[in-house]
Design a protein around this motif. Structure first.
Motif, PDB file in Angstrom:
ATOM      1  N   VAL A 136      -0.121  44.952-107.429  1.00 40.80           N
ATOM      2  CA  VAL A 136      -1.115  46.030-107.451  1.00 40.80           C
ATOM      3  C   VAL A 136      -2.294  45.694-106.542  1.00 40.80           C
ATOM      4  O   VAL A 136      -2.766  46.531-105.768  1.00 40.80           O
ATOM      5  N   SER A 137      -2.762  44.444-106.620  1.00 38.64           N
ATOM      6  CA  SER A 137      -3.890  44.024-105.782  1.00 38.64           C
ATOM      7  C   SER A 137      -3.549  44.142-104.301  1.00 38.64           C
ATOM      8  O   SER A 137      -4.365  44.621-103.493  1.00 38.64           O
ATOM      9  N   ARG A 138      -2.354  43.710-103.940  1.00 38.43           N
ATOM     10  CA  ARG A 138      -1.924  43.807-102.544  1.00 38.43           C
ATOM     11  C   ARG A 138      -1.801  45.268-102.120  1.00 38.43           C
ATOM     12  O   ARG A 138      -2.174  45.630-101.002  1.00 38.43           O
ATOM     13  N   SER A 139      -1.299  46.127-102.992  1.00 39.16           N
ATOM     14  CA  SER A 139      -1.178  47.545-102.687  1.00 39.16           C
ATOM     15  C   SER A 139      -2.536  48.162-102.407  1.00 39.16           C
ATOM     16  O   SER A 139      -2.709  48.937-101.452  1.00 39.16           O
ATOM     17  N   VAL A 140      -3.527  47.808-103.230  1.00 38.56           N
ATOM     18  CA  VAL A 140      -4.880  48.342-103.053  1.00 38.56           C
ATOM     19  C   VAL A 140      -5.461  47.878-101.718  1.00 38.56           C
ATOM     20  O   VAL A 140      -6.060  48.669-100.980  1.00 38.56           O
ATOM     21  N   ASP A 141      -5.280  46.609-101.390  1.00 38.16           N
ATOM     22  CA  ASP A 141      -5.795  46.085-100.115  1.00 38.16           C
ATOM     23  C   ASP A 141      -5.170  46.804 -98.931  1.00 38.16           C
ATOM     24  O   ASP A 141      -5.871  47.177 -97.969  1.00 38.16           O
ATOM     25  N   LEU A 142      -3.850  46.983 -98.963  1.00 41.89           N
ATOM     26  CA  LEU A 142      -3.156  47.636 -97.857  1.00 41.89           C
ATOM     27  C   LEU A 142      -3.603  49.086 -97.698  1.00 41.89           C
ATOM     28  O   LEU A 142      -3.845  49.563 -96.584  1.00 41.89           O
ATOM     29  N   TYR A 143      -3.707  49.780 -98.825  1.00 41.49           N
ATOM     30  CA  TYR A 143      -4.121  51.186 -98.783  1.00 41.49           C
ATOM     31  C   TYR A 143      -5.561  51.308 -98.293  1.00 41.49           C
ATOM     32  O   TYR A 143      -5.882  52.151 -97.449  1.00 41.49           O
ATOM     33  N   GLY A 189       0.827  52.315 -92.137  1.00 43.02           N
ATOM     34  CA  GLY A 189       0.794  53.373 -93.138  1.00 43.02           C
ATOM     35  C   GLY A 189       2.129  53.514 -93.838  1.00 43.02           C
ATOM     36  O   GLY A 189       2.195  53.663 -95.069  1.00 43.02           O
ATOM     37  N   MET A 190       3.209  53.467 -93.062  1.00 44.70           N
ATOM     38  CA  MET A 190       4.542  53.532 -93.657  1.00 44.70           C
ATOM     39  C   MET A 190       4.779  52.355 -94.585  1.00 44.70           C
ATOM     40  O   MET A 190       5.305  52.494 -95.696  1.00 44.70           O
ATOM     41  N   TYR A 191       4.374  51.155 -94.148  1.00 43.89           N
ATOM     42  CA  TYR A 191       4.555  49.960 -94.964  1.00 43.89           C
ATOM     43  C   TYR A 191       3.747  50.050 -96.255  1.00 43.89           C
ATOM     44  O   TYR A 191       4.217  49.649 -97.323  1.00 43.89           O
ATOM     45  N   VAL A 192       2.530  50.605 -96.184  1.00 43.48           N
ATOM     46  CA  VAL A 192       1.695  50.766 -97.379  1.00 43.48           C
ATOM     47  C   VAL A 192       2.407  51.629 -98.416  1.00 43.48           C
ATOM     48  O   VAL A 192       2.539  51.261 -99.590  1.00 43.48           O
ATOM     49  N   VAL A 193       2.866  52.804 -97.976  1.00 46.03           N
ATOM     50  CA  VAL A 193       3.540  53.718 -98.898  1.00 46.03           C
ATOM     51  C   VAL A 193       4.821  53.100 -99.437  1.00 46.03           C
ATOM     52  O   VAL A 193       5.122  53.187-100.633  1.00 46.03           O
TER      53      VAL A 193
END
Length: 409
Positions: A101-108, A175-179
């Motif tokens: 979750v933390s990594r997802s937030v950083d990427l987004y 952006g694709m990698y984030v999603v």
């Protein structure tokens, strides 16, 4: 050197000194993958800083019919599978979720910040932001805007930024990698934790084949990046990368210590050489005749390329090339690690370990160079100097950890 390393090195090639082999320490971080990610950075610059230079002789699909995008997504998946997979195996999926979750937030967060920064830069009158706010298709000759018109309200810009529906095309793969990271990673690890690998890969292939046969292909997120990187197609590379990273130890053992594994490695090396021969027949106008083969007629090559190697929907030929090239390079780096690391590891490994930082900052370096007279000279040696200077500058920024506190790396 461990017995396992010696055995693995002798598996791939009996004539290469065992002392050159990669030292298998059991650490989660694999410097061979960092090295490969770092090697991708010059190829990335060749793709995005589109000034014909010496870099193009390896950067424009010269070592196979693959691009930096496929390699980046696959390596990212493998690293995710290794790092978070270790946590899942040791403590279960719930223990790994906070990190995911933390990594997802950083990427987004970094993706939205990038999009909004460029939106603001458009209003600075002395900066020409065309190179990152539009996309010029070399095939149709048309130029497409990547941002709403200047008259659009900020509510429109912000809403589209939050949905990743706008942004520089040079950053779209992030952006694709984030999603993909947000949507697929928890599901992949859930299936792996339940030992449903066959079902997971089967669903992944089904989504890929559905989009491969669709005309036009599906864009479920409606995000801008899906024109170049439709997520139903590109998830195949990422999902298989995560699975490969999760089972890395077992896969390496199979490839290095079984007869069938050894045969597969040699087959991958042979096929990689075949794909290099194939792509050197590409009738690219900008390359001199001495840099191209002329065995395959241009019309035949273009047919094969468009039919089996399209990039956006990931043609089956491109997928095969990606896999065999990765296996071949990984095998080479396993048996020849010491000389390769001594030669260029000091340069490639830091870049590879900070690849997200490089993706972010290279957009602004691209904007900087585009606003100088240098690209207008269209000179091979000036262009080569541009590429080398940018690469060295990026390496210095990484080594000095410039803005590391603010930019995820």
């Amino acid at each position: 050197m461990t017995t396992q390393t010696l055995r693995a090195s002798r598996t791939f090639s009996d004539w290469i000194p065992a002392s050159w082999a990669y030292p298998e320490t059991g650490a989660t971080r694999d410097l061979r993958l960092d090295y490969m990610r770092g090697f991708v950075i010059p190829l990335l610059f060749a793709s995005h800083f589109e000034y014909f230079s010496a870099l193009m002789f390896i950067g424009w699909e010269r070592i196979g019919v693959v691009s930096t995008a496929e390699i980046f997504v696959m390596l990212s998946g493998i690293v995710v599978g290794m790092v978070y997979g270790k946590k899942v195996k040791q403590a279960g999926l719930a223990a790994a979720m906070p990190g995911l979750v933390s990594r997802s937030v950083d990427l987004y967060r970094i993706s939205v910040i990038m999009i909004l920064l460029i939106a603001v830069i458009r209003f600075i009158p002395w900066i020409d932001s065309t190179i990152i706010t539009t996309y010029h298709s070399p095939y149709s000759g048309k130029t497409f805007p990547l941002y709403p018109g200047m008259e659009a309200g900020w509510a429109t810009v912000i809403s589209k930024a939050l949905l990743l529906q706008i942004g520089p095309h040079q950053f779209q793969i992030v952006g694709m990698y984030v999603v993909m990271f947000i949507l697929f990673t928890p599901l992949v690890f859930f299936m792996l934790s339940k030992h449903k690998v066959g079902l997971l890969l089967g669903v992944s292939w089904a989504l890929y084949l559905i989009n491969l046969g669709a005309d036009p292909f599906y864009r479920p997120t409606n995000a801008q990046f899906e024109y170049a990187f439709p997520i139903l197609s590109w998830q195949l590379v990422y999902v298989h990368g995560v699975v490969a990273g999760y089972y890395k130890h077992e896969i390496v053992q199979f490839m290095s210590q079984t007869d069938w594994g050894k045969r597969l490695v040699y087959a991958c090396i042979a096929l990689s050489l075949g794909f290099i021969w194939l792509t050197l027949n590409h009738p690219l106008d900008m390359f001199p005749d001495w840099a191209k083969l002329h065995v395959i007629p241009p019309d035949t090559f273009n047919y094969l390329y468009n039919e089996y190697f399209p990039k956006n929907k990931l043609g089956i030929g491109r997928l095969v090339n990606l896999v065999v090239l990765f296996v071949a390079i990984y095998a080479l780096m396993t048996v020849c690690w010491k000389p390769l690391n001594r030669a260029l590891g000091w340069f490639f490994i830091p870049l590879g370990q900070a690849s997200l930082y490089v993706f972010f900052t290279h957009i602004f370096l691209l904007l900087l160079i585009a606003n100088t007279p240098l690209p207008g000279y269209e000179n091979f040696w000036i262009n080569t100097g541009i590429h080398i200077t940018i690469l060295v500058g990026m390496w210095v920024m990484v080594k000095k950890e410039f803005l590391f506190r603010w930019i995820p790396h």
